[in-house]
Design an enzyme around this catalytic site. Structure first.
Site, PDB file in Angstrom:
ATOM      1  N   SER A 159     -48.200 -26.166 -76.476  1.00 46.37           N
ATOM      2  CA  SER A 159     -49.386 -26.823 -77.008  1.00 46.37           C
ATOM      3  C   SER A 159     -50.636 -25.958 -77.012  1.00 46.37           C
ATOM      4  O   SER A 159     -51.586 -26.269 -77.709  1.00 46.37           O
ATOM      5  CB  SER A 159     -49.666 -28.082 -76.205  1.00 46.37           C
ATOM      6  OG  SER A 159     -50.070 -27.743 -74.899  1.00 46.37           O
ATOM      7  N   HIS A 171     -45.451 -32.469 -77.862  1.00 48.58           N
ATOM      8  CA  HIS A 171     -46.413 -32.172 -78.934  1.00 48.58           C
ATOM      9  C   HIS A 171     -45.747 -32.168 -80.303  1.00 48.58           C
ATOM     10  O   HIS A 171     -46.274 -31.577 -81.255  1.00 48.58           O
ATOM     11  CB  HIS A 171     -47.122 -30.844 -78.658  1.00 48.58           C
ATOM     12  CG  HIS A 171     -48.069 -30.968 -77.513  1.00 48.58           C
ATOM     13  ND1 HIS A 171     -49.350 -31.439 -77.640  1.00 48.58           N
ATOM     14  CD2 HIS A 171     -47.879 -30.756 -76.182  1.00 48.58           C
ATOM     15  CE1 HIS A 171     -49.930 -31.488 -76.453  1.00 48.58           C
ATOM     16  NE2 HIS A 171     -49.055 -31.079 -75.544  1.00 48.58           N
ATOM     17  N   LYS A 223     -49.563 -39.283 -77.287  1.00 51.11           N
ATOM     18  CA  LYS A 223     -50.235 -38.350 -78.200  1.00 51.11           C
ATOM     19  C   LYS A 223     -50.077 -38.881 -79.632  1.00 51.11           C
ATOM     20  O   LYS A 223     -50.829 -39.773 -80.015  1.00 51.11           O
ATOM     21  CB  LYS A 223     -49.717 -36.942 -77.961  1.00 51.11           C
ATOM     22  CG  LYS A 223     -49.983 -36.521 -76.491  1.00 51.11           C
ATOM     23  CD  LYS A 223     -49.733 -35.085 -76.204  1.00 51.11           C
ATOM     24  CE  LYS A 223     -49.690 -34.764 -74.721  1.00 51.11           C
ATOM     25  NZ  LYS A 223     -50.971 -34.824 -74.029  1.00 51.11           N
TER      26      LYS A 223
END
Ligand code: PLP
Length: 407
Positions: free
Chosen positions: A189, A217, A248
């Protein structure tokens, strides 16, 4: 013992190195992402645009997700009321696990309170299930994986980042009969680079190792149904344990692993981080399940996300900014010094209302301190123009190098 003096020293060390973390208090505005309000320490407020969030697709304000959460709160109340073992397994948790298992085409999934806990709990438990297990871990794996591997008391080998030859050498040096696991990420990330998933799976096959991937991610953002890079590359079936987050791209909270029914049953039964903690509130599980289901069939947000990232990278490159570009959605601009990075971030916030958190050691190696931008489908042309012109002005103001392009 002067405990206060010890605390002072520890905190002063951070200040002196320029890596004392200051949290920015913000209030996000539902329906207006990425716009938010900065609640300043003096009590005043300033409108800002968030450019460093990990709600990559703006799902935290998606009406489908919010409706599912409201409905669950009305139906079932606030908390889950227990650990998974003792009254905290609800229909919402089971539905979410079924949704995630289907996403990754695995027999089962196990939900944890975060992906940090999922990584830590799973990796620290595996040696109990496979005595003598050797874990081969990429040197840039996330802190949660490092912690899980460190705590498990078993053997570990840290291989050079994305270095298949180094991993091979380490596998060859070990007892061929020892149980083995290769742990890595699909997207790292901080640089936004991809793990060599196929090559690592090939090595795992050759050396009889299990594979463990962190797709934190990538889930929601890559692959035809948003299952991640392994899905995009047709490799999902070659991964034994897939780790992901609902916090996320899915815009809610919680983490999970998806694996075989036996693997999930064993982790469920042996991992303290799964057993001895209250389960997620049902409304969170309901919102996460709605988000996962939504993104399975709505690839438009994924496409727009990639487009926005490509545009931002192109525009920053056009200004000669030293960005790292590995073709993912993450846009790091290297500043290379913790004090300058913090100063730039402060000026962006105070003078331009643009919030980008400085990223310093130990999150990234010293000398590679950076601003890390996370464009999204909710960052429109107006926000993008404002960011690019602020960066241009500040770069000149601070006389920073318009370095050659990296990556
Ligand atoms: C690679 C990676 N894995 C795991 C995590 C933990 O995810 P969560 O926020 O769900 O705990 C993060 C969080 O930033 C991450 O970057």
């Amino acid at each position: 013992m002067d405990y206060t003096a010890k605390l002072d020293k520890a905190l002063n060390d951070l200040h002196e190195e320029g890596r004392y973390r200051t949290f920015i208090d913000i209030e996000r505005k539902n329906g207006q992402f990425p716009h938010a309000t900065w609640c300043k320490p003096d009590g005043s407020e300033q409108p800002i645009t968030v450019w460093c969030g990990n709600d990559y697709l703006g799902m935290g304000q998606n009406p489908v997700v919010l409706a599912a959460m409201h409905e669950a709160i009305e139906a079932t109340g606030a908390g889950s009321g227990g650990t998974r073992n003792i009254s905290g397994t609800t229909v919402y948790h089971k539905r979410l696990e079924a949704e995630l298992a289907d996403l990754h085409q695995k027999e089962e999934a196990l939900v944890f309170t975060s992906a940090y806990i999922a990584n830590d709990a799973t990796l620290s438990t595996l040696p109990k299930l496979f005595p003598g297990l050797i874990i081969y871990s990429d040197e840039l794996n996330h802190a949660s994986m490092i912690e899980g591997v460190r705590r498990n008391g078993g053997a570990k080998r840290i291989f050079k980042h994305n270095d298949v030859a180094d991993l091979r050498a380490k596998l060859e040096a070990d007892d061929p009969d020892a149980p083995k696991l290769i742990a890595f990420e699909s997207i790292y990330s901080m640089d936004g680079d991809f793990g060599p998933i196929k090559e690592l799976c090939d090595l795992a096959d050759e050396f009889g190792a299990l594979t463990y991937i962190d797709e934190v991610h990538a889930v929601g953002m890559y692959g035809p149904r948003g299952a991640g890079v392994a899905e995009r590359d047709g490799l999902m079936h070659r991964i034994d344990i897939i780790n992901g987050t609902m916090a996320k791209a899915y815009g809610v909270m919680g983490g999970y692993i998806a694996a075989s029914a036996k693997m999930c049953d064993a982790i469920r039964s042996y991992a303290p981080g799964f057993i001895f903690t209250t389960s997620l509130p049902p409304a969170i599980a309901a919102g996460a399940a709605a988000s996962v289901a939504f993104l399975k069939t709505n690839p438009e947000l994924r496409e727009k996300h990639q487009e926005q990232a490509a545009i931002l990278k192109l525009r920053l490159k056009g200004l000669g900014m030293p960005i790292i570009d590995h073709g993912s959605h993450i846009v790091p601009v290297i500043v290379g010094d913790p004090v300058h990075t913090k100063k730039l971030s402060d000026m962006m916030l105070e003078s331009y209302g643009i919030y980008v958190q400085p990223i310093n050691f130990p999150t990234v190696p010293r000398g590679t301190e950076r601003l890390r931008f996370t464009p999204s489908p909710v960052h429109g042309p107006r926000e993008m123009d404002a960011l690019v012109s602020a960066m241009d002005a500040l770069w000149s103001h601070c006389a920073l190098n318009r370095a050659e392009l990296a990556g």
